[in-house]
Motif scaffolding. Structure first.
Motif, short mmCIF file in Angstrom:
data_model
loop_
_atom_site.label_atom_id
_atom_site.label_comp_id
_atom_site.label_asym_id
_atom_site.label_seq_id
_atom_site.Cartn_x
_atom_site.Cartn_y
_atom_site.Cartn_z
N MET A 89 -13.19 64.74 -4.78
CA MET A 89 -12.68 64.18 -3.54
C MET A 89 -11.34 63.48 -3.79
N ILE A 90 -10.40 63.71 -2.92
CA ILE A 90 -9.05 63.16 -3.07
C ILE A 90 -8.94 61.92 -2.17
N ILE A 91 -8.50 60.81 -2.76
CA ILE A 91 -8.28 59.60 -1.97
C ILE A 91 -6.77 59.43 -1.82
N SER A 92 -6.29 59.73 -0.63
CA SER A 92 -4.85 59.75 -0.36
C SER A 92 -4.53 58.68 0.68
N GLY A 93 -3.75 57.69 0.26
CA GLY A 93 -3.41 56.62 1.18
C GLY A 93 -4.62 55.86 1.67
N GLY A 94 -5.67 55.82 0.86
CA GLY A 94 -6.89 55.11 1.23
C GLY A 94 -7.87 55.94 2.04
N PHE A 95 -7.52 57.18 2.36
CA PHE A 95 -8.39 58.05 3.14
C PHE A 95 -9.00 59.13 2.24
N ALA A 119 3.36 75.83 4.57
CA ALA A 119 3.72 75.36 5.90
C ALA A 119 2.68 75.78 6.94
N TRP A 120 2.14 76.99 6.76
CA TRP A 120 1.11 77.48 7.68
C TRP A 120 -0.13 76.59 7.63
N VAL A 121 -0.54 76.22 6.41
CA VAL A 121 -1.71 75.34 6.25
C VAL A 121 -1.43 73.97 6.83
N ASN A 122 -0.27 73.41 6.49
CA ASN A 122 0.04 72.05 6.92
C ASN A 122 0.17 71.92 8.43
N GLY A 123 0.44 73.02 9.09
CA GLY A 123 0.48 73.01 10.55
C GLY A 123 -0.89 73.01 11.19
N ARG A 124 -1.93 73.16 10.38
CA ARG A 124 -3.30 73.25 10.90
C ARG A 124 -4.21 72.13 10.41
N VAL A 125 -3.69 71.19 9.67
CA VAL A 125 -4.51 70.10 9.15
C VAL A 125 -3.88 68.76 9.52
N GLY A 126 -4.66 67.70 9.30
CA GLY A 126 -4.15 66.36 9.58
C GLY A 126 -3.07 65.94 8.61
N LYS A 127 -2.33 64.89 8.98
CA LYS A 127 -1.20 64.44 8.17
C LYS A 127 -1.63 64.09 6.75
N ILE A 128 -2.74 63.39 6.61
CA ILE A 128 -3.21 62.96 5.28
C ILE A 128 -3.64 64.17 4.45
N GLN A 129 -4.06 65.26 5.11
CA GLN A 129 -4.55 66.44 4.41
C GLN A 129 -3.45 67.38 3.95
N ARG A 130 -2.23 67.18 4.37
CA ARG A 130 -1.17 68.15 4.10
C ARG A 130 -0.96 68.37 2.60
N LEU A 131 -0.76 69.63 2.24
CA LEU A 131 -0.54 70.02 0.85
C LEU A 131 0.83 69.58 0.39
N ALA A 132 0.87 68.95 -0.78
CA ALA A 132 2.15 68.57 -1.37
C ALA A 132 2.79 69.76 -2.09
N ASP A 133 1.96 70.70 -2.51
CA ASP A 133 2.47 71.85 -3.25
C ASP A 133 1.44 72.97 -3.14
N LEU A 134 1.92 74.20 -3.32
CA LEU A 134 1.04 75.37 -3.35
C LEU A 134 1.58 76.32 -4.40
N ARG A 135 0.73 76.70 -5.34
CA ARG A 135 1.13 77.59 -6.43
C ARG A 135 0.32 78.88 -6.37
N TYR A 136 1.01 80.00 -6.50
CA TYR A 136 0.32 81.27 -6.66
C TYR A 136 -0.06 81.45 -8.13
N VAL A 137 -1.28 81.90 -8.38
CA VAL A 137 -1.75 82.16 -9.74
C VAL A 137 -2.43 83.52 -9.78
N ALA A 138 -2.46 84.13 -10.96
CA ALA A 138 -3.09 85.45 -11.11
C ALA A 138 -4.60 85.36 -10.96
N GLU A 139 -5.20 84.26 -11.45
CA GLU A 139 -6.63 84.05 -11.31
C GLU A 139 -6.93 82.57 -11.46
N LEU A 140 -8.08 82.16 -10.95
CA LEU A 140 -8.52 80.78 -11.10
C LEU A 140 -9.37 80.67 -12.36
N PRO A 141 -9.16 79.62 -13.15
CA PRO A 141 -9.99 79.46 -14.36
C PRO A 141 -11.44 79.20 -13.98
#
Length: 505
Positions: A406-412, A464-486
């Protein structure tokens, strides 16, 4: 460590080694194990387990000691496991993906008298005899045939599973015979019997595999072990040929099977029940399986440590696929807040559970054992899951996230699963994982790692597409493409690796 809960209604305890013997006597020529061209009948399996038990005893192994096994799934692996149990020993099935240093530590921690390996296990001094189980060395070591009878007690250790989950140093989870018997008893509800044929496509070092394999063996069915890495086509061909009735698969394996172009051309009508556990299982994927694959679908939610199990019989509750189901019969599941107080129905809290399927504790780590426990006002012992969830109005458990994820961002509180659900809604996304990374402004902030589909849009455009659909506190600071998830051996996304490997920029 004999504090093992035994709920009312559980059948009287039966030791699995004794059930193996009874199956061999009742159906000596029935097929017990199959892998590739190798076959073993129940009579052959029983005699082979006897040889292992007798040889361990001849070399001085005593009940309640242990052996360790590390290697790919094989018939000798199963025989060694059962032979160790018959001698009254606990078995430590060690993960094949561990380093030599980690394996050495696990062998020492388990107190193993012998260490059985295959050719792919790295060389190191385990401090105990190391015996190859995939060549002539095993046959040379087996020099006795008739073991002394051992009366197995329910509180004795059945196995020691080393599981760090997705974080930390591996801990030895001691699971008693009583816990395994509870799994066998529960399996009676799902069609296990002498005619059951269970596919095994995950490692025998994993509790995910054992909760399906041992109920099948205990009831006299047949285990079909796959070979090599998971391949959808090979798995489907084998399941069709074996007339499989049961399978335990992790979500990523189900995902690959559903995506295989030829899936609908295979005859899977023999299936009675399919199971899934160990990682988040999306409602969309469950719905696909129900629509295209005969037989029932059951999702287990729980921990290797045991405690409470929650079960979703998806074929019975197609409107609850977003949940992990209701507590299993005789299992006490509660939710507690940060101070350990129970929360009201509908409120969010950490999941804790109590049942007849509970670990005795962590091997040689009483402090870690205490940290994993919660006690109610009456002093009853529960196991903490570290997962956060809530019960809906019908008593079905809706999981939010791992407490540590769980991410605690700005107390939320920001739940990565909410963001991952939004991400999976875009056609450019094949898989996604969201983690929290340090932020000077917010404390923590969400970052997404995405395995893209072919022809994906740019990472900034997707963010930008994701951040337009979520609340302000939930917005992604970054998004990275990867070949696979560990992932771990059983398909869990290793979020700690994503967090630790992230560098801004």
């Amino acid at each position: 460590m004999s504090n093992v809960a035994v709920p009312a209604g559980l059948p009287p305890f039966r030791a699995i080694p004794n059930l193996i013997r009874e199956n061999a006597q009742a159906r000596p020529g029935h097929l017990a194990l199959r892998q590739g061209s190798e076959r073993m009948t129940w009579q052959e399996l029983d005699r082979a387990a006897d040889r292992v038990a007798a040889t361990l005893q001849r070399h001085g192994a005593q009940p309640r000691e242990s052996i360790a096994i590390c290697g790919a799934n094989s018939l000798p692996y199963v025989v060694l496991f059962l032979g160790g149990l018959r001698a009254g020993l606990a078995v430590a099935p060690l993960p094949t993906g561990a380093t030599a240093e980690q394996l050495a530590g696990m062998v020492r921690d388990s107190g193993a008298r012998f260490f059985f390996v295959d050719a792919d296990v790295p060389a190191f001094d385990a401090g105990v005899p190391r015996i190859r189980m995939d060549d002539a060395a095993l046959e040379q070591w087996l020099d006795a045939e008739h073991p002394k009878p051992v009366h197995v007690h329910p509180e004795w250790a059945f196995n020691i599973i080393y599981s760090s989950g997705t974080t930390g140093t591996p801990k030895g989870i001691v699971q008693p015979h009583q816990m395994r018997w509870a799994h066998v008893a529960r399996g009676e509800n799902y069609g296990y019997g002498p005619d059951a044929v269970t596919m095994v496509a995950t490692s025998l070092c994993s509790n995910t595999t054992l909760v399906s394999a041992f109920p099948c063996l205990a009831k006299g069915g047949t285990l079909v072990l796959t070979e090599g890495r998971f391949d959808p086509r090979a798995w489907l061909e084998l399941a069709q040929d074996a007339r499989a009735t049961h399978a335990m698969l992790v979500p990523v394996q189900y995902q690959r099977l559903m995506a295989y172009p030829g899936f609908d051309g295979y005859d899977l009508s023999s299936f009675r029940m399919k199971f899934c556990t160990s990682a988040p299982f999306s409602a969309h994927l469950k719905a696909q399986i129900l629509a295209r694959w005969p037989g029932g679908l059951v999702e287990y939610y729980g921990m290797t440590e045991g405690g409470g199990t929650v079960i979703l019989e998806a074929h019975k509750f197609p409107d609850k696929l977003h949940t992990v189901g209701k507590p299993a019969e005789g299992h006490d599941i509660r939710l507690v807040d940060e101070e350990g107080r129970e929360v009201a129905r509908g409120e969010v809290g950490e999941v804790v559970g109590r049942s007849g399927a509970m670990m005795a504790g962590y091997q040689n780590q009483p402090g870690k054992t205490r940290e994993a426990e919660w006690h109610d006002a009456a002093g009853n012992r529960f196991i903490r899951t570290g997962d956060v969830g809530r019960f809906d109005e019908d008593g079905f458990l809706v999981l939010m996230d791992r407490r540590k994820d769980m991410i605690i961002s700005g107390g939320f509180n920001v739940y990565p699963s909410d963001l991952e659900l939004v991400l999976r809604g875009h056609p450019a996304v094949h898989e996604a994982a969201v983690v929290g990374v340090p932020s000077e402004a917010w404390g923590e902030t969400p970052v997404a790692f995405v395995v893209p589909n072919e022809g994906a849009i740019g990472a900034d455009e997707l963010r930008a597409w994701v951040n337009g659909r979520v609340g302000k506190i939930q917005r992604l600071a970054d998004l990275r493409y990867v070949a696979e998830l560990p992932r771990s051996d059983i398909g869990k996304v290793l979020k700690r690796q994503l967090r630790d490997g992230y560098t801004p920029g």
